[in-house]
Scaffold this active site. Structure first.
Site, PDB file in Angstrom:
ATOM      1  N   HIS A  62       3.723   0.352  -1.193  1.00 41.31           N
ATOM      2  CA  HIS A  62       2.696   0.080  -2.201  1.00 41.31           C
ATOM      3  C   HIS A  62       3.407  -0.216  -3.515  1.00 41.31           C
ATOM      4  O   HIS A  62       3.896   0.695  -4.180  1.00 41.31           O
ATOM      5  CB  HIS A  62       1.778   1.316  -2.293  1.00 41.31           C
ATOM      6  N   ASP A  65       5.243   4.877  -2.406  1.00 40.83           N
ATOM      7  CA  ASP A  65       4.719   4.463  -3.707  1.00 40.83           C
ATOM      8  C   ASP A  65       5.844   4.014  -4.618  1.00 40.83           C
ATOM      9  O   ASP A  65       6.653   4.828  -5.069  1.00 40.83           O
ATOM     10  CB  ASP A  65       3.954   5.631  -4.343  1.00 40.83           C
ATOM     11  N   HIS A  73       3.416   5.908   3.744  1.00 35.94           N
ATOM     12  CA  HIS A  73       3.126   5.174   2.508  1.00 35.94           C
ATOM     13  C   HIS A  73       4.213   5.481   1.477  1.00 35.94           C
ATOM     14  O   HIS A  73       4.504   6.647   1.196  1.00 35.94           O
ATOM     15  CB  HIS A  73       1.758   5.657   2.010  1.00 35.94           C
ATOM     16  N   PHE A 118       0.375   8.514 -10.521  1.00 37.43           N
ATOM     17  CA  PHE A 118       0.780   9.887 -10.210  1.00 37.43           C
ATOM     18  C   PHE A 118       0.025  10.417  -8.998  1.00 37.43           C
ATOM     19  O   PHE A 118      -1.130  10.045  -8.775  1.00 37.43           O
ATOM     20  CB  PHE A 118       0.492  10.803 -11.414  1.00 37.43           C
ATOM     21  N   MET A 142       6.973   2.547  -8.113  1.00 39.10           N
ATOM     22  CA  MET A 142       6.490   2.425  -9.493  1.00 39.10           C
ATOM     23  C   MET A 142       7.651   2.045 -10.405  1.00 39.10           C
ATOM     24  O   MET A 142       8.759   2.569 -10.253  1.00 39.10           O
ATOM     25  CB  MET A 142       5.896   3.756  -9.953  1.00 39.10           C
ATOM     26  N   MET A 145       3.609  -0.873  -7.138  1.00 33.93           N
ATOM     27  CA  MET A 145       2.916  -0.800  -8.430  1.00 33.93           C
ATOM     28  C   MET A 145       3.925  -1.254  -9.468  1.00 33.93           C
ATOM     29  O   MET A 145       4.464  -0.462 -10.251  1.00 33.93           O
ATOM     30  CB  MET A 145       2.449   0.654  -8.677  1.00 33.93           C
ATOM     31  N   SER A 167       1.659   9.875   2.055  1.00 33.36           N
ATOM     32  CA  SER A 167       2.446   9.260   0.991  1.00 33.36           C
ATOM     33  C   SER A 167       3.583  10.218   0.639  1.00 33.36           C
ATOM     34  O   SER A 167       3.326  11.363   0.239  1.00 33.36           O
ATOM     35  CB  SER A 167       1.579   9.020  -0.252  1.00 33.36           C
ATOM     36  N   MET A 199      -8.032   1.703  -4.442  1.00 29.37           N
ATOM     37  CA  MET A 199      -7.542   2.876  -5.169  1.00 29.37           C
ATOM     38  C   MET A 199      -8.714   3.738  -5.634  1.00 29.37           C
ATOM     39  O   MET A 199      -9.664   3.237  -6.234  1.00 29.37           O
ATOM     40  CB  MET A 199      -6.731   2.454  -6.402  1.00 29.37           C
ATOM     41  N   ASP A 221      -6.723   5.116  -1.229  1.00 29.75           N
ATOM     42  CA  ASP A 221      -5.567   5.842  -1.767  1.00 29.75           C
ATOM     43  C   ASP A 221      -5.918   6.530  -3.080  1.00 29.75           C
ATOM     44  O   ASP A 221      -6.313   5.877  -4.038  1.00 29.75           O
ATOM     45  CB  ASP A 221      -4.451   4.799  -1.995  1.00 29.75           C
ATOM     46  N   GLY A 271      -6.279  10.980  -4.388  1.00 26.72           N
ATOM     47  CA  GLY A 271      -7.120  12.177  -4.452  1.00 26.72           C
ATOM     48  C   GLY A 271      -7.823  12.516  -3.148  1.00 26.72           C
ATOM     49  O   GLY A 271      -8.811  13.253  -3.158  1.00 26.72           O
ATOM     50  N   SER A 307      -0.586  14.732  -2.046  1.00 26.90           N
ATOM     51  CA  SER A 307      -0.710  16.175  -2.311  1.00 26.90           C
ATOM     52  C   SER A 307      -1.326  16.919  -1.141  1.00 26.90           C
ATOM     53  O   SER A 307      -0.835  17.985  -0.755  1.00 26.90           O
ATOM     54  CB  SER A 307      -1.587  16.430  -3.539  1.00 26.90           C
TER      55      SER A 307
END
Ligand code: DX5
Ligand code: ZN
Length: 223
Positions: free
Chosen positions: A69, A38, A36, A146, A40, A71, A11, A140, A178, A180, A201
């Site tokens: 994705h 994201d 990916h 975040f 938002m 959101m 991501s 998720m 998706d 963590g 991350s």
């Protein structure tokens, strides 16, 4: 599913945007399977990120499939722009949309693949009616908004239930997970039915994005 078949999906939310092209090359060279993005809107989630313009830049920088994705509260309104920008998969949250079936059809009619995302508190029932009409289900494991949040292991029973339903009904959809995800929990995700692992991350904050991809691949037994 063997470790080589598991899809590793960086991501770009945690990428260094001053060197986005290099970051994309590094993950592609290291064997990433999809990118990916994201999206938002500051309404559906309390953060603002990227729009079709970024997807268009990513499209020029990689040959990997792009997974957008969304959101956002108006996926109907914006999905076409993401497809035009080069997204291969458009994934949205069913609760953000008045008529998910209509939007799934619209995405398919424009030549892209369609997916539905499910937040941690929501049950599989929310996407159950659409399972035959989607190419991807995004489970998720953090509340969206975040990068860098902690993985919610209590989502695993829901993930394995979805994998079970997929087997029983012989559904043709990719189960993506998706939030963590890193080398310490990637194997658990795969053991519970995850087929595509999204990570921001763990890949881009490791200092070497290519190494981040390889570490995830190794953690699921494919390295
Ligand atoms: C969260 C996003 C995720 C996020 C994952 O709202 O949907 O895709 O980028 O970031 P990490 O891998 O850092 O949890
Ligand atoms: Zn995401």
């Amino acid at each position: 599913m063997t470790g080589k078949e598991v899809r590793i999906v960086p991501s770009i939310l945690s990428a260094d945007f001053t060197r986005l092209g290099e970051e994309l090359r590094a993950v592609e060279d290291a064997g990433a399977d999809m990118i990916h993005v994201d999206v938002m809107d500051g309404h559906f989630v309390p953060n603002l990120t990227m729009g079709p313009f970024v997807v268009e830049a990513v499209r020029r920088a990689t040959s990997l499939p792009i997974d957008a994705h969304l959101m956002i509260t108006d996926p109907d309104k914006y999905a076409p722009a993401f497809i035009e920008a080069g997204a291969d998969y458009v994934v949205f949250h069913a609760e953000a949309c008045r008529e998910p079936a209509g939007l799934l059809e619209k995405i398919h009619a424009r030549g892209a693949r369609a997916g539905l995302a499910l937040n941690p508190p929501n049950s599989l029932e929310l996407i159950q009616p659409y399972l035959r009409g989607i190419d991807l289900a995004l489970i998720m494991t953090v509340n969206p908004g975040f990068a860098g949040q902690s993985f919610m292991a209590d989502v695993m029973p829901k993930l394995s239930s979805l994998a079970e339903i997929k087997r029983e009904r012989d559904l043709d959809l990719l189960i993506e997970v998706d939030g963590g995800i890193g080398p310490d929990n990637a194997r658990t995700v795969v053991e519970n039915g995850g087929e595509a692992l999204v990570a921001a991350s763990a890949i881009f904050k490791s200092g070497d994005a290519g190494e981040g991809v390889r570490a995830l691949r190794a953690a699921v037994g494919g390295g």
